[in-house]
Design a protein around this motif. Structure first.
Motif, short mmCIF file in Angstrom:
data_model
loop_
_atom_site.label_atom_id
_atom_site.label_comp_id
_atom_site.label_asym_id
_atom_site.label_seq_id
_atom_site.Cartn_x
_atom_site.Cartn_y
_atom_site.Cartn_z
N ILE A 189 5.68 -0.66 19.83
CA ILE A 189 4.90 -1.73 19.18
C ILE A 189 5.26 -1.73 17.70
O ILE A 189 5.08 -0.72 17.01
N VAL A 190 5.78 -2.83 17.23
CA VAL A 190 6.15 -2.95 15.81
C VAL A 190 5.32 -4.05 15.16
O VAL A 190 5.15 -5.13 15.73
N HIS A 191 4.77 -3.74 13.99
CA HIS A 191 4.13 -4.78 13.17
C HIS A 191 4.79 -4.76 11.81
O HIS A 191 5.10 -3.71 11.27
N LEU A 192 5.04 -5.95 11.27
CA LEU A 192 5.75 -6.04 9.99
C LEU A 192 4.81 -5.94 8.80
O LEU A 192 5.26 -5.90 7.65
N GLY A 193 3.49 -5.93 9.08
CA GLY A 193 2.53 -5.80 7.99
C GLY A 193 2.67 -6.93 6.99
O GLY A 193 2.90 -8.08 7.35
N MET A 194 2.55 -6.59 5.71
CA MET A 194 2.62 -7.60 4.66
C MET A 194 4.05 -7.84 4.19
O MET A 194 4.39 -8.93 3.75
N SER A 195 4.84 -6.79 4.25
CA SER A 195 6.13 -6.87 3.54
C SER A 195 7.28 -6.35 4.39
O SER A 195 8.36 -6.11 3.86
N GLY A 196 7.05 -6.22 5.68
CA GLY A 196 8.08 -5.63 6.52
C GLY A 196 9.13 -6.64 6.98
O GLY A 196 8.88 -7.83 7.05
N SER A 197 10.31 -6.11 7.27
CA SER A 197 11.36 -6.96 7.85
C SER A 197 12.24 -6.12 8.76
O SER A 197 12.37 -4.91 8.59
N LEU A 198 12.81 -6.78 9.76
CA LEU A 198 13.73 -6.13 10.69
C LEU A 198 15.08 -6.84 10.57
O LEU A 198 15.13 -8.07 10.69
N ARG A 199 16.12 -6.06 10.34
CA ARG A 199 17.44 -6.67 10.23
C ARG A 199 18.40 -6.00 11.19
O ARG A 199 18.31 -4.80 11.45
N VAL A 200 19.32 -6.78 11.70
CA VAL A 200 20.39 -6.22 12.51
C VAL A 200 21.53 -5.86 11.56
O VAL A 200 22.02 -6.71 10.82
N ILE A 201 21.89 -4.58 11.60
CA ILE A 201 22.96 -4.10 10.72
C ILE A 201 24.25 -4.05 11.53
O ILE A 201 24.30 -3.44 12.60
N THR A 202 25.29 -4.68 11.01
CA THR A 202 26.55 -4.74 11.76
C THR A 202 27.65 -3.92 11.11
O THR A 202 28.71 -3.72 11.71
N ASP A 203 27.41 -3.44 9.89
CA ASP A 203 28.45 -2.64 9.21
C ASP A 203 27.91 -1.24 8.94
O ASP A 203 26.91 -0.83 9.50
N ASP A 204 28.55 -0.53 8.06
CA ASP A 204 28.10 0.84 7.77
C ASP A 204 27.37 0.91 6.44
O ASP A 204 27.42 1.93 5.76
N SER A 205 26.73 -0.19 6.06
CA SER A 205 26.03 -0.22 4.78
C SER A 205 24.95 0.86 4.74
O SER A 205 24.25 1.09 5.73
N ALA A 206 24.83 1.49 3.59
CA ALA A 206 23.89 2.59 3.43
C ALA A 206 22.47 2.05 3.41
O ALA A 206 22.22 0.94 2.95
N PRO A 207 21.51 2.83 3.95
CA PRO A 207 20.11 2.41 3.89
C PRO A 207 19.63 2.28 2.45
O PRO A 207 20.06 3.03 1.57
N MET A 208 18.74 1.32 2.24
CA MET A 208 18.20 1.08 0.91
C MET A 208 16.81 1.68 0.82
O MET A 208 16.27 2.21 1.80
N ARG A 209 16.25 1.59 -0.38
CA ARG A 209 14.88 1.98 -0.62
C ARG A 209 13.98 1.24 0.38
O ARG A 209 14.16 0.05 0.63
#
Length: 270
Positions: free
Chosen positions: A70-90
């Motif tokens: 169960i996922v809730h995005l709350g006030m400021s959440g987002s879900l992204r599909v990552i397709t490369d090897d970009s490093a995680p952000m803050r």
DNA sequence: AAGGATTCCTGTTGGC
DNA sequence: TGCCAACAGGAATCCT
């Protein structure tokens, strides 16, 4: 902030990349969300296949064979599909790595969101008591009327209550009440069936409009091209206290109800 | 028990 | 101009 239309947009965006994929690894970088991310979440998920991605209210479900996330995005959440090897952000708190060399990355600065595990999602306490979807046939004026009898609570609080109808946040509540000509402080039990029909229509129309505008409701939202959100431009009263009512030119009132910004026309809304 | 108040959190905003 | 308090909001939970 993700309103119901954004959550649905998110579901549609991630589903094609997730459904049918096996989970290789789950990384929880910060478990301190609305509720702690369960310690055993990675071992519950790893090796399993995501069958479907579903939305109910503002919740998203990743359905696996043995249970659901169960996922809730709350006030400021987002879900992204990552397709490369970009490093995680803050604020990239949770990430699910899939067999297709893509990953699902959850970012949530305010940490009002959640990631929970359940073996029976429909009976989960967060889910089982939810009211009807606002765009479904189950939601209409008759339902609001029936539920509101004897209720002393203000109509604005009433329609923002998830047990009554889901997906009506503060912005939509203000807009819908203006469209329906109902004063936000009016007691829910003192509104006629006719007016509830108007209100249900207004809620549906407001949500539908936001969906058609791409699900962008955050007033200061700027997309990747630097353009402001479209829905913000069609707001009638929200954030416009002190300006003139578009219908009668009376100055819009800006009050606080339950610590929430509430804007209305004292002449049009009764 | 119903309904109002508080709480979680951090990025943004507005007032001095 | 710069700093900091106030604000924003979903929704469970606490309090009256």
């Amino acid at each position: 902030m993700p309103e119901l239309p954004e959550v649905e947009t998110t579901r549609q965006g991630i589903a094609p990349h997730c459904e049918g994929q096996t989970i290789r690894q789950v990384v929880v970088r910060n478990p301190r969300l609305r509720w702690p991310v369960p310690d055993d979440l990675p071992q519950q998920l790893e090796g399993q296949t995501i069958r479907t991605v579903e939305r109910r209210a503002k919740y998203l479900f990743l359905h696996l064979d043995t249970g659901s996330v169960i996922v809730h995005l709350g006030m400021s959440g987002s879900l992204r599909v990552i397709t490369d090897d970009s490093a995680p952000m803050r604020h990239d708190h949770v990430e699910i790595f899939l067999d297709n060399h893509r990953s699902l990355r959850f970012n949530d600065p305010r940490r009002f969101g959640c990631w929970l595990w359940t073996t029976d999602w429909s009976q989960h306490p967060l889910i089982s008591q939810l009211g009807p979807e606002p765009l479904s046939d189950d939601f209409n004026g008759a339902w609001l009327f029936r539920l509101s009898r004897q209720k002393q609570t203000p109509i604005k609080s009433f329609i923002m209550d998830n047990h009554v109808v889901v997906g009506v946040g503060n912005i939509y509540a203000n807009e819908a009440l203006f469209k329906a000509g109902i004063h936000p402080k009016r007691k829910a039990g003192r509104i006629s069936l006719d007016r509830y029909h108007r209100l249900a229509d207004a809620i549906r129309e407001t949500l539908q409009a936001a969906i058609l505008m791409g699900g962008t409701t955050l007033r200061d939202f700027v997309n990747s091209e630097g353009k402001p959100g479209y829905f913000a431009q069609s707001l009638l009263v929200y954030g416009k206290g002190g300006t003139l009512c578009p219908d009668c030119n009376t100055s819009l009132k800006d009050i606080r109800m339950n610590n929430r910004s509430t804007v209305y026309c004292p002449r049009c809304q009764r």
